[in-house]
Scaffold this active site. Sequence first.
Site, PDB file in Angstrom:
ATOM      1  N   GLY A 239       0.767  -1.238   0.087  1.00  0.00           N
ATOM      2  CA  GLY A 239      -0.075   0.116  -0.143  1.00  0.00           C
ATOM      3  C   GLY A 239       0.697   1.220  -0.079  1.00  0.00           C
ATOM      4  O   GLY A 239       0.272   2.527   0.012  1.00  0.00           O
ATOM      5  N   PRO A 273       5.252  -5.020  -0.474  1.00  0.00           N
ATOM      6  CA  PRO A 273       4.980  -3.632  -1.256  1.00  0.00           C
ATOM      7  C   PRO A 273       5.163  -4.245  -2.667  1.00  0.00           C
ATOM      8  O   PRO A 273       5.821  -5.226  -3.265  1.00  0.00           O
ATOM      9  CB  PRO A 273       6.487  -2.906  -1.019  1.00  0.00           C
ATOM     10  CG  PRO A 273       7.252  -3.748  -0.653  1.00  0.00           C
ATOM     11  CD  PRO A 273       6.534  -5.123   0.277  1.00  0.00           C
ATOM     12  N   CYS A 340     -13.429  -0.651 -28.693  1.00  0.00           N
ATOM     13  CA  CYS A 340     -14.491  -0.216 -28.848  1.00  0.00           C
ATOM     14  C   CYS A 340     -15.265  -0.032 -27.726  1.00  0.00           C
ATOM     15  O   CYS A 340     -16.268  -0.652 -27.081  1.00  0.00           O
ATOM     16  CB  CYS A 340     -15.418  -1.232 -29.689  1.00  0.00           C
ATOM     17  SG  CYS A 340     -14.522  -1.560 -31.321  1.00  0.00           S
ATOM     18  N   GLU A 341     -14.895   1.139 -26.935  1.00  0.00           N
ATOM     19  CA  GLU A 341     -15.432   1.282 -25.501  1.00  0.00           C
ATOM     20  C   GLU A 341     -15.090   2.835 -25.404  1.00  0.00           C
ATOM     21  O   GLU A 341     -13.980   3.459 -25.643  1.00  0.00           O
ATOM     22  CB  GLU A 341     -14.716   0.682 -24.558  1.00  0.00           C
ATOM     23  CG  GLU A 341     -14.837  -0.761 -24.266  1.00  0.00           C
ATOM     24  CD  GLU A 341     -16.067  -1.343 -23.877  1.00  0.00           C
ATOM     25  OE1 GLU A 341     -17.008  -0.418 -23.169  1.00  0.00           O
ATOM     26  OE2 GLU A 341     -16.589  -2.698 -23.889  1.00  0.00           O
TER      27      GLU A 341
HETATM   28  C1  LIG Z   1      -2.309  -5.845  -3.512  1.00  0.00           C
HETATM   29  C2  LIG Z   1      -1.695  -6.499  -2.271  1.00  0.00           C
HETATM   30  C3  LIG Z   1      -0.374  -5.780  -1.862  1.00  0.00           C
HETATM   31  C4  LIG Z   1       0.542  -4.953  -2.653  1.00  0.00           C
HETATM   32  O1  LIG Z   1      -0.207  -3.795  -2.640  1.00  0.00           O
HETATM   33  P1  LIG Z   1       0.392  -2.505  -3.289  1.00  0.00           P
HETATM   34  O2  LIG Z   1      -0.234  -1.416  -3.008  1.00  0.00           O
HETATM   35  O3  LIG Z   1       0.819  -2.672  -4.617  1.00  0.00           O
HETATM   36  O4  LIG Z   1       1.830  -2.438  -2.425  1.00  0.00           O
HETATM   37  C5  LIG Z   1       0.127  -6.361  -0.681  1.00  0.00           C
HETATM   38  N1  LIG Z   1      -0.362  -7.324  -0.104  1.00  0.00           N
HETATM   39  C6  LIG Z   1      -1.819  -7.701  -0.464  1.00  0.00           C
HETATM   40  C7  LIG Z   1      -2.491  -8.829   0.552  1.00  0.00           C
HETATM   41  C8  LIG Z   1      -2.464  -7.323  -1.314  1.00  0.00           C
HETATM   42  O5  LIG Z   1      -3.627  -7.759  -1.791  1.00  0.00           O
END
Ligand SMILES: *Cc1c(COP(=O)(O)O)cnc(C)c1O
Length: 413
Positions: A239, A273, A340-341
């Site tokens: 995240g 990450p 085509c969208e």
């Molecule tokens: C998608 C996801 C991530 C990675 O998220 P990023 O925003 O790309 O860093 C990490 N852990 C889980 C469980 C996820 O579903």
Amino acid sequence: MVFNSSIHYLNGDLYIDAISVDEVANQVGTPTYVYSLKRVLENYNRLKTAFAQLDTHIHYSAKANSNLAILKSLSEAGAGVDTVSMGEIYRAIQACVDPQHIVFAGVGKTRQEIDYAIQQDIGWFNVENVLELDYIQASAKAQNVEAVNVALRLNPQVTANTHPYISTGHGGAKFGLTAEVIEGILEKQAKYPNIKFAGIHLHIGSQLGDKDATIQAVEKAVALIQPYPQIRTINMGGGIPVPYHFDEETPSIESFAQSLVPLLKDYAVLLEPGRSIVADAGILITEVQYVKQQAGQTFYITDGSMAELIRPSLYQAHHEIVPVKKSDGDLTVNIVGPVCETADVLAKDRVLPEMNVGDKVVVMTAGAYGMVMASNYNARLRPAEVVVSADGESWSVARKRETLEDLLRHEMH
Ligand SMILES: *Cc1c(COP(=O)(O)O)cnc(C)c1O
């Protein structure tokens, strides 16, 4: 002009490390993804350094970009891999990732996937369902595996400041387990003799706008596991945000890490990450096929579309667009694909030079959630992927462009 340590203009030509983007396009064609391994490793090392004060291990989230070249180079640098399907586990193993450094997450793991993961002897399951524990227990027993490491995924009921489609930690989301359910499971550990409840997992969303929700979630997790001294690992998920606009500031990972140190200093910490490692290491090269004036607007119709990069259509995501060769003139244009969208718009109302048919434009920050979401919609061929080597000096095709035969490969005809 410099976009980041790998992507820059030199005498008006766009480069990725020492490689001319135009030259790659001329040899491989368009649309093509290009990734800088140098930038990937730099992003990985920056994260590692930011969290160096904690006992941290990074599991790169393969769903952001699971190209084998990227998995291999991160694995060689010491990263594990966070996976969400049997396919991603398979890819990680093919990239020579140590199975003990593979985490398997996901809200709907099938029994087949659970059997496969246990058979491959992966390091961790992040668990999101009570019934899933029964499957893992049964599969471990049947395969004579003494102890499968489980981290229970807490839904901390916090709302992350991000796009609703990539927010996962609020009470109404399908993800994770409530604190009450986790407590219930931990009280009944004897029911699962082949499972070792060793961790707690969190992932409240992607592209998190501030650190407050994460800190709140970690506080909840720490309080929840306090009575269970065998839980020594906190998996913080992914995240970490990435700037998609040139003028955008995202919270620094250093300050993010600093605010977590006091909370997590007594635990082993896992990070997952994805985006923050690969997004700004990748670009998508496209070629202008037509220039169309209509209804007072100018459209650059490119050979890149929502089939290759769906983020703008799916999330109204912003990606900067830059020309491969700088030129004069300023024009406000829409950059669209041939699908085509009406939603097949890569970027709206952007100021770009006046361009002609055959000129190339690049979609920036396309290394994450790009190729992995590419489809064959409109029977389009999925694009080639090129990697620039870790020293920045050479490049190679990491995945060939699909062919017409590929489109029919699985059909009985
Ligand atoms: C998608 C996801 C991530 C990675 O998220 P990023 O925003 O790309 O860093 C990490 N852990 C889980 C469980 C996820 O579903």
